[in-house]
Design a protein around this motif. Structure first.
Motif, PDB file in Angstrom:
ATOM      1  N   LYS A 134       0.909  -1.213   0.458  1.00  0.00           N
ATOM      2  CA  LYS A 134      -0.442  -0.225   0.093  1.00  0.00           C
ATOM      3  C   LYS A 134       1.256   1.394  -0.098  1.00  0.00           C
ATOM      4  CE  LYS A 134      -4.207   2.113   2.351  1.00  0.00           C
ATOM      5  NZ  LYS A 134      -5.164   1.908   3.263  1.00  0.00           N
ATOM      6  N   LEU A 135       1.950   1.624   0.421  1.00  0.00           N
ATOM      7  CA  LEU A 135       3.217   2.407   0.905  1.00  0.00           C
ATOM      8  C   LEU A 135       4.018   2.639   0.256  1.00  0.00           C
ATOM      9  CD1 LEU A 135       1.506   2.102   4.152  1.00  0.00           C
ATOM     10  CD2 LEU A 135       3.774   3.502   4.817  1.00  0.00           C
ATOM     11  N   GLY A 136       4.075   1.653  -0.687  1.00  0.00           N
ATOM     12  CA  GLY A 136       5.189   1.019  -2.561  1.00  0.00           C
ATOM     13  C   GLY A 136       6.234   0.894  -1.353  1.00  0.00           C
ATOM     14  N   LEU A 137       6.337   0.237   0.090  1.00  0.00           N
ATOM     15  CA  LEU A 137       7.907   0.225   0.145  1.00  0.00           C
ATOM     16  C   LEU A 137       8.341  -0.939  -0.338  1.00  0.00           C
ATOM     17  CD1 LEU A 137       6.738   0.317   4.259  1.00  0.00           C
ATOM     18  CD2 LEU A 137       7.386   2.604   2.966  1.00  0.00           C
ATOM     19  N   SER A 138       9.036  -0.558  -1.116  1.00  0.00           N
ATOM     20  CA  SER A 138      10.556  -1.255  -1.968  1.00  0.00           C
ATOM     21  C   SER A 138      11.126  -2.012  -1.351  1.00  0.00           C
ATOM     22  CB  SER A 138      10.884  -0.943  -2.644  1.00  0.00           C
ATOM     23  OG  SER A 138      11.566   0.416  -2.751  1.00  0.00           O
ATOM     24  N   ASP A 139      11.670  -1.982  -0.120  1.00  0.00           N
ATOM     25  CA  ASP A 139      13.092  -2.652   0.977  1.00  0.00           C
ATOM     26  C   ASP A 139      12.475  -3.165   1.864  1.00  0.00           C
ATOM     27  OD1 ASP A 139      14.770  -1.179  -0.878  1.00  0.00           O
ATOM     28  OD2 ASP A 139      14.640   0.767  -0.023  1.00  0.00           O
ATOM     29  N   THR A 140      11.005  -3.217   1.750  1.00  0.00           N
ATOM     30  CA  THR A 140      10.222  -3.483   3.036  1.00  0.00           C
ATOM     31  C   THR A 140       9.698  -5.099   3.192  1.00  0.00           C
ATOM     32  OG1 THR A 140       9.968  -1.255   4.058  1.00  0.00           O
ATOM     33  CG2 THR A 140       8.436  -3.726   4.754  1.00  0.00           C
ATOM     34  N   ALA A 141      11.182  -6.346   3.812  1.00  0.00           N
ATOM     35  CA  ALA A 141       9.704  -7.565   3.758  1.00  0.00           C
ATOM     36  C   ALA A 141       9.714  -7.998   5.051  1.00  0.00           C
ATOM     37  CB  ALA A 141      11.473  -8.904   3.099  1.00  0.00           C
ATOM     38  N   PRO A 142       9.048  -9.576   4.946  1.00  0.00           N
ATOM     39  CA  PRO A 142       7.832  -9.641   6.309  1.00  0.00           C
ATOM     40  C   PRO A 142       9.653  -9.976   7.128  1.00  0.00           C
ATOM     41  CG  PRO A 142       6.650 -10.670   4.747  1.00  0.00           C
ATOM     42  CD  PRO A 142       7.762  -9.162   3.976  1.00  0.00           C
ATOM     43  N   PRO A 143       9.455 -10.980   8.404  1.00  0.00           N
ATOM     44  CA  PRO A 143      10.884 -11.401   9.095  1.00  0.00           C
ATOM     45  C   PRO A 143      10.644 -12.675   7.619  1.00  0.00           C
ATOM     46  CG  PRO A 143       8.843 -11.350  10.838  1.00  0.00           C
ATOM     47  CD  PRO A 143       8.735 -10.586   8.934  1.00  0.00           C
ATOM     48  N   PRO A 144      11.704 -13.878   8.389  1.00  0.00           N
ATOM     49  CA  PRO A 144      12.196 -14.942   7.960  1.00  0.00           C
ATOM     50  C   PRO A 144      11.284 -16.131   7.909  1.00  0.00           C
ATOM     51  CG  PRO A 144      14.038 -14.011   8.671  1.00  0.00           C
ATOM     52  CD  PRO A 144      13.481 -13.677   8.800  1.00  0.00           C
ATOM     53  N   ALA A 145      11.049 -16.777   6.746  1.00  0.00           N
ATOM     54  CA  ALA A 145       9.642 -18.090   7.074  1.00  0.00           C
ATOM     55  C   ALA A 145       9.657 -18.429   8.079  1.00  0.00           C
ATOM     56  CB  ALA A 145       9.760 -18.576   5.596  1.00  0.00           C
ATOM     57  N   GLY A 146      11.418 -18.786   8.426  1.00  0.00           N
ATOM     58  CA  GLY A 146      11.471 -19.606   9.630  1.00  0.00           C
ATOM     59  C   GLY A 146      11.837 -19.095  11.061  1.00  0.00           C
ATOM     60  N   LYS A 147      11.076 -17.430  11.473  1.00  0.00           N
ATOM     61  CA  LYS A 147      11.049 -16.810  12.168  1.00  0.00           C
ATOM     62  C   LYS A 147       9.554 -15.639  11.871  1.00  0.00           C
ATOM     63  CE  LYS A 147      14.348 -17.840  14.934  1.00  0.00           C
ATOM     64  NZ  LYS A 147      13.974 -18.600  16.272  1.00  0.00           N
ATOM     65  N   PRO A 148       8.466 -15.913  12.400  1.00  0.00           N
ATOM     66  CA  PRO A 148       7.399 -15.460  11.676  1.00  0.00           C
ATOM     67  C   PRO A 148       6.832 -14.838  12.831  1.00  0.00           C
ATOM     68  CG  PRO A 148       6.545 -17.977  11.902  1.00  0.00           C
ATOM     69  CD  PRO A 148       8.432 -18.050  12.096  1.00  0.00           C
ATOM     70  N   GLY A 149       7.318 -15.059  13.792  1.00  0.00           N
ATOM     71  CA  GLY A 149       7.093 -14.618  15.526  1.00  0.00           C
ATOM     72  C   GLY A 149       7.405 -13.076  15.815  1.00  0.00           C
ATOM     73  N   PHE A 150       8.969 -13.065  15.028  1.00  0.00           N
ATOM     74  CA  PHE A 150       9.913 -12.200  15.524  1.00  0.00           C
ATOM     75  C   PHE A 150       9.551 -10.822  14.919  1.00  0.00           C
ATOM     76  CE2 PHE A 150      11.623 -15.529  17.551  1.00  0.00           C
ATOM     77  CZ  PHE A 150      12.740 -15.806  18.025  1.00  0.00           C
ATOM     78  N   TRP A 151       8.535  -9.766  14.835  1.00  0.00           N
ATOM     79  CA  TRP A 151       8.248  -8.634  14.022  1.00  0.00           C
ATOM     80  C   TRP A 151       9.808  -7.949  14.042  1.00  0.00           C
ATOM     81  CZ3 TRP A 151       9.272  -5.097  17.898  1.00  0.00           C
ATOM     82  CH2 TRP A 151       8.730  -5.795  19.764  1.00  0.00           C
ATOM     83  N   GLY A 152      10.357  -7.853  14.692  1.00  0.00           N
ATOM     84  CA  GLY A 152      11.552  -7.664  15.055  1.00  0.00           C
ATOM     85  C   GLY A 152      12.459  -7.497  13.742  1.00  0.00           C
ATOM     86  N   TYR A 153      12.883  -8.397  13.329  1.00  0.00           N
ATOM     87  CA  TYR A 153      13.184  -9.336  12.723  1.00  0.00           C
ATOM     88  C   TYR A 153      12.596  -8.268  10.747  1.00  0.00           C
ATOM     89  CZ  TYR A 153      15.528 -12.447  15.719  1.00  0.00           C
ATOM     90  OH  TYR A 153      16.301 -12.185  16.843  1.00  0.00           O
ATOM     91  N   THR A 154      11.704  -7.706  10.822  1.00  0.00           N
ATOM     92  CA  THR A 154      11.152  -6.994   9.433  1.00  0.00           C
ATOM     93  C   THR A 154      12.201  -6.520   9.064  1.00  0.00           C
ATOM     94  OG1 THR A 154       9.062  -6.633  10.255  1.00  0.00           O
ATOM     95  CG2 THR A 154       9.792  -5.634   8.728  1.00  0.00           C
ATOM     96  N   SER A 155      12.249  -6.775   7.905  1.00  0.00           N
ATOM     97  CA  SER A 155      13.476  -5.659   7.081  1.00  0.00           C
ATOM     98  C   SER A 155      12.706  -4.368   6.401  1.00  0.00           C
ATOM     99  CB  SER A 155      14.311  -6.993   5.737  1.00  0.00           C
ATOM    100  OG  SER A 155      14.677  -8.119   6.563  1.00  0.00           O
ATOM    101  N   LEU A 156      13.795  -3.443   6.508  1.00  0.00           N
ATOM    102  CA  LEU A 156      13.893  -2.422   6.103  1.00  0.00           C
ATOM    103  C   LEU A 156      14.657  -1.398   5.876  1.00  0.00           C
ATOM    104  CD1 LEU A 156      13.502  -0.293   9.393  1.00  0.00           C
ATOM    105  CD2 LEU A 156      11.439  -1.720   9.060  1.00  0.00           C
ATOM    106  N   SER A 157      14.611   0.030   4.777  1.00  0.00           N
ATOM    107  CA  SER A 157      15.373   0.654   5.148  1.00  0.00           C
ATOM    108  C   SER A 157      15.208   1.984   5.122  1.00  0.00           C
ATOM    109  CB  SER A 157      15.819   0.988   3.713  1.00  0.00           C
ATOM    110  OG  SER A 157      14.753   1.814   2.254  1.00  0.00           O
ATOM    111  N   ALA A 158      15.799   3.261   5.478  1.00  0.00           N
ATOM    112  CA  ALA A 158      15.613   4.193   5.639  1.00  0.00           C
ATOM    113  C   ALA A 158      14.800   5.483   4.902  1.00  0.00           C
ATOM    114  CB  ALA A 158      17.281   5.120   5.753  1.00  0.00           C
ATOM    115  N   TYR A 159      15.034   5.112   3.709  1.00  0.00           N
ATOM    116  CA  TYR A 159      14.007   5.502   2.635  1.00  0.00           C
ATOM    117  C   TYR A 159      12.134   4.952   3.332  1.00  0.00           C
ATOM    118  CZ  TYR A 159      11.645   6.770  -2.106  1.00  0.00           C
ATOM    119  OH  TYR A 159      10.989   7.045  -3.042  1.00  0.00           O
TER     120      TYR A 159
END
Length: 300
Positions: A134-159
């Motif tokens: 929705k926001l057009g965040l091209s560098d943002t991705a969910p945590p690895p499949a093996g760690k679905p409960g770890f919201w802090g392992y979401t990947s993102l960028s400064a942009y």
């Protein structure tokens, strides 16, 4: 959404790159390769062993004025709580009183239990998929499949973080914008886990500001506990190192400071950092605060 390759540029080159249509529509001056006076004249000096990425956007001028490693991915730590809040609020017509309290403590005091409650209810990684699309965040991705409960392992960028703040300011419904930014303007000195969250922007810059901080990898107990009445017990897995691959800066502590700063919240800033293995909280905090101060001085 397939992420585009990270840009590891700095100064005017990255300001021009940020203007590419695949990323976002920005002011004509940036699209032409220009930048604000002083934007790259005094870039902050990054200490040896520290990895830093930052973006600053001048809302008054309508353009990016500073950037370094703008699209480098970091693990989000608690910065992802902004996306969790956006997803929750935009999928409901009303907010129960109990949930309003959870949003308040999650955004103001970075409460982990509150974030976990919303994370589990919202479908965990699907929260990130929905908001990134929705926001057009091209560098943002969910945590690895093996760690679905770890919201802090979401990947993102400064942009992407700057893009998220701009979404709240310019495109989100009033109730979403006012709720989230209203809480971030009242960020508490202490997180409910006992860590002092006044590093970076709050310590380096005068008010007014609205901030969301993030930290991970410094253990579950702060070296010097904040004077706070904890509303929840520390969540040990949030600060643990990831096991396996797919988490940015695996094994390194990260420390992030992001928000709106300056008179009339003129600047949107995101400063993400990863520190050497074994780095102490106090030394990392000093580095981030110095970088935040120098970044703001360079653009203001």
């Amino acid at each position: 959404m397939k992420p585009l390759a990270p840009l590891l540029l700095s100064g005017p080159l990255v300001l021009a790159a940020l203007a590419a249509p695949a990323r976002a529509a920005v002011s004509p001056s940036v699209a032409a390769g220009g930048s604000a006076p002083g934007a790259a004249a005094r870039p902050p000096k990054v200490p040896v062993g520290t990895t830093a990425g930052w973006v600053a956007f001048d809302r008054r001028a309508g353009k990016f004025v500073a950037a370094r490693n703008a699209h480098r991915k970091y693990r989000s730590a608690s910065v992802v709580k902004i996306l969790i809040a956006i997803d929750y609020l935009e999928r409901r017509k009303s907010v129960p009183a109990a949930d309003a309290k959870l949003l308040k403590v999650m955004l103001r005091s970075s409460d982990d239990d509150a974030a976990t409650t919303f994370w589990n209810r919202g479908g965990k990684g699907q929260i990130i998929v929905r908001t990134a699309r929705k926001l057009g965040l091209s560098d943002t991705a969910p945590p690895p499949a093996g760690k679905p409960g770890f919201w802090g392992y979401t990947s993102l960028s400064a942009y992407d973080i700057v893009r998220t703040y701009r979404y709240l300011l310019d495109r989100a419904e009033h109730k979403v914008r006012d709720t989230i930014l209203g809480h971030l303007r009242r960020s508490t000195p202490c997180g409910t886990d006992g860590f002092d969250q006044t590093f970076g922007i709050p310590d380096a810059l005068p008010r007014p500001w609205a901030v969301k901080q993030g930290w991970s990898g410094f253990g579950t107990r702060p070296p010097v506990r904040c004077d706070v009445r904890a509303t929840s017990a520390p969540v040990s897995w949030v600060a643990q190192h990831a096991i396996g691959s797919g988490v940015p800066d695996y094994g390194r502590p990260v420390l992030h400071t992001t928000g709106l700063v300056g008179r009339d919240e003129r600047y949107v800033m995101a400063l993400l950092t990863a520190h050497p293995v074994g780095a102490t909280w106090s030394s990392s905090v000093k580095r981030v605060t110095t970088l935040a101060r120098d970044l703001y001085r360079g653009v203001s």
